[in-house]
Design a protein around this motif. Structure first.
Motif, PDB file in Angstrom:
ATOM      1  N   UNK A   1      32.024   1.762  60.386  1.00 36.18           N
ATOM      2  CA  UNK A   1      31.043   1.363  59.377  1.00 36.18           C
ATOM      3  C   UNK A   1      30.425   2.525  58.636  1.00 36.18           C
ATOM      4  N   UNK A   2      30.954   3.745  58.848  1.00 40.31           N
ATOM      5  CA  UNK A   2      30.423   4.924  58.170  1.00 40.31           C
ATOM      6  C   UNK A   2      31.321   5.375  57.036  1.00 40.31           C
ATOM      7  N   UNK A   3      31.036   6.549  56.524  1.00 38.52           N
ATOM      8  CA  UNK A   3      31.832   7.155  55.450  1.00 38.52           C
ATOM      9  C   UNK A   3      31.654   8.661  55.572  1.00 38.52           C
ATOM     10  N   UNK A   4      32.643   9.419  55.143  1.00 40.38           N
ATOM     11  CA  UNK A   4      32.544  10.876  55.175  1.00 40.38           C
ATOM     12  C   UNK A   4      33.061  11.435  53.852  1.00 40.38           C
ATOM     13  N   UNK A   5      32.141  11.800  52.982  1.00 45.12           N
ATOM     14  CA  UNK A   5      32.487  12.344  51.677  1.00 45.12           C
ATOM     15  C   UNK A   5      32.712  13.850  51.704  1.00 45.12           C
ATOM     16  N   UNK A   6      32.541  14.466  52.862  1.00 42.53           N
ATOM     17  CA  UNK A   6      32.577  15.924  52.936  1.00 42.53           C
ATOM     18  C   UNK A   6      33.905  16.480  53.432  1.00 42.53           C
ATOM     19  N   UNK A   7      34.894  15.624  53.712  1.00 44.46           N
ATOM     20  CA  UNK A   7      36.121  16.111  54.351  1.00 44.46           C
ATOM     21  C   UNK A   7      36.835  17.165  53.507  1.00 44.46           C
ATOM     22  N   UNK A   8      36.919  16.976  52.202  1.00 43.40           N
ATOM     23  CA  UNK A   8      37.591  17.948  51.347  1.00 43.40           C
ATOM     24  C   UNK A   8      36.876  19.284  51.349  1.00 43.40           C
ATOM     25  N   UNK A   9      35.559  19.259  51.291  1.00 40.15           N
ATOM     26  CA  UNK A   9      34.774  20.493  51.297  1.00 40.15           C
ATOM     27  C   UNK A   9      34.872  21.197  52.646  1.00 40.15           C
ATOM     28  N   UNK A  10      34.917  20.423  53.721  1.00 40.65           N
ATOM     29  CA  UNK A  10      35.063  21.023  55.052  1.00 40.65           C
ATOM     30  C   UNK A  10      36.416  21.711  55.173  1.00 40.65           C
ATOM     31  N   UNK A  11      37.471  21.078  54.651  1.00 40.06           N
ATOM     32  CA  UNK A  11      38.798  21.695  54.657  1.00 40.06           C
ATOM     33  C   UNK A  11      38.761  23.018  53.892  1.00 40.06           C
TER      34      UNK A  11
END
Length: 333
Positions: free
Chosen positions: A79-89
């Protein structure tokens, strides 16, 4: 007198069978789309598209975003979302390719990439699970911060990898039975993700938290701890993907992972993972990644504009969401 809303009862055996059948139909449909795309590529550019080197390239490119998508699938299922995956990569890739890190060789680059990914995931998890922040806001803040830090580390320059043992993983001599090592890592992450989601208590808790957090809490599940672990898992996948990207490109750049968050979310959605949580499928997500990667490859080989490609992806996402809504309504009846 206090009125309470009863928690949703678990589906009966018949409901579970129906849900499983619909999941199989979705996966078969995606597989059919993938086969159709391969046919299109084979008909339009047979010599180039069907070449072994091109098929290896498609799988290799799918591996990086595919690993990110596995972690994203778990987060969305909860039920969540993670918009930061690209920036973390991006942050993990540039931190792992600094001159100081490269002095420690292969192990130093791999450890740094994974550690940075897990560290960012920890921050996201603490903010969401224990800080009470909405996942959209918390991960959006991480997106901005990680991109800014990546730019600060590189000062806008490309950091070239000089460690031979890392670069050697990307050459044909390192292929195992014609399969690039990056693809083998992607396959291993996919299998581990499938087992974790479908064959462990952790997976069942993830689905329960996404379906009804309050019912999950009343059932004895530590919802906050579960959400923390899920963002740690997403960060771990980002760290692994960052290392694969370093191997693939031979460098670290602050622009790495651009729009990965959108690609990962889109692949998970068209694969059958419910955006509102409570249902996820690793197999469907992987098929979604392969569909998008194949589309990109076909457009590139046919010299078609990228804007048309984005329109095609958008149409696929809209169609997938509409199908999801209809499936959800059918499941309630």
């Amino acid at each position: 007198m206090t009125l309470t809303t009863p928690a949703k009862s678990p589906p009966s055996d018949g409901r579970w069978s129906a849900l499983g059948l619909r999941a199989d139909v979705r996966n078969l449909s995606l597989l059919g789309v993938l086969v159709a795309l391969i046919a299109v590529g084979g008909l339009t550019r047979p010599a180039e598209f069907l070449a072994t080197s091109n098929l290896q390239l498609v799988l290799t490119q799918a591996s990086v975003i595919g690993v990110v998508t596995v972690g994203m699938t778990f987060v969305i299922t909860s039920g969540g979302i993670d918009l930061s995956v690209g920036a973390i990569v991006a942050l993990a890739s540039v931190w792992a390719t600094t001159v100081a890190t490269q002095e420690f060789g292969f192990a130093g680059i791999l450890f740094t990439a994974v550690a940075v990914g897990v560290g960012c995931g920890l921050v996201n998890g603490v903010l969401v699970a224990y800080g009470g922040m909405v996942p959209f806001i918390a991960t959006l803040a991480m997106l901005a911060s990680a991109r800014g830090l990546a730019l600060q580390i590189t000062d806008g320059r490309t950091q070239i990898v000089t460690v031979p043992s890392v670069l050697d993983l990307g050459i044909p001599d390192a292929y195992v039975l014609g399969i690039p090592p990056l693809v083998l890592v992607f396959a291993a992450v996919t299998v581990a993700g499938w087992l974790l989601l479908n064959r462990t208590t952790f997976g069942r808790r993830t689905i329960a938290v996404g379906g009804n957090p309050e019912a999950a809490r009343l059932a004895g599940i530590d919802v906050r701890r579960q959400r923390l672990f899920l963002y740690l898992l997403s960060g771990l996948c980002c760290g692994i993907a960052a290392f694969l990207l370093v191997v693939l490109s031979g460098s670290g750049q602050n622009t790495n992972g651009n729009l990965y968050e959108l690609d990962a979310i889109a692949a998970a959605i068209i694969g059958g993972t419910l955006l509102s949580g409570g249902r996820g499928t690793i197999v469907g997500s992987v098929l979604g990644v392969l569909v998008f990667t194949t589309i990109t490859n076909i457009f590139a080989l046919n010299n078609l504009q990228s804007d048309v490609q984005q329109i095609a992806k958008g149409a696929i996402i809209v169609a997938a969401v509409l199908i999801q809504r209809r499936t959800a309504r059918d499941g309630e009846t």
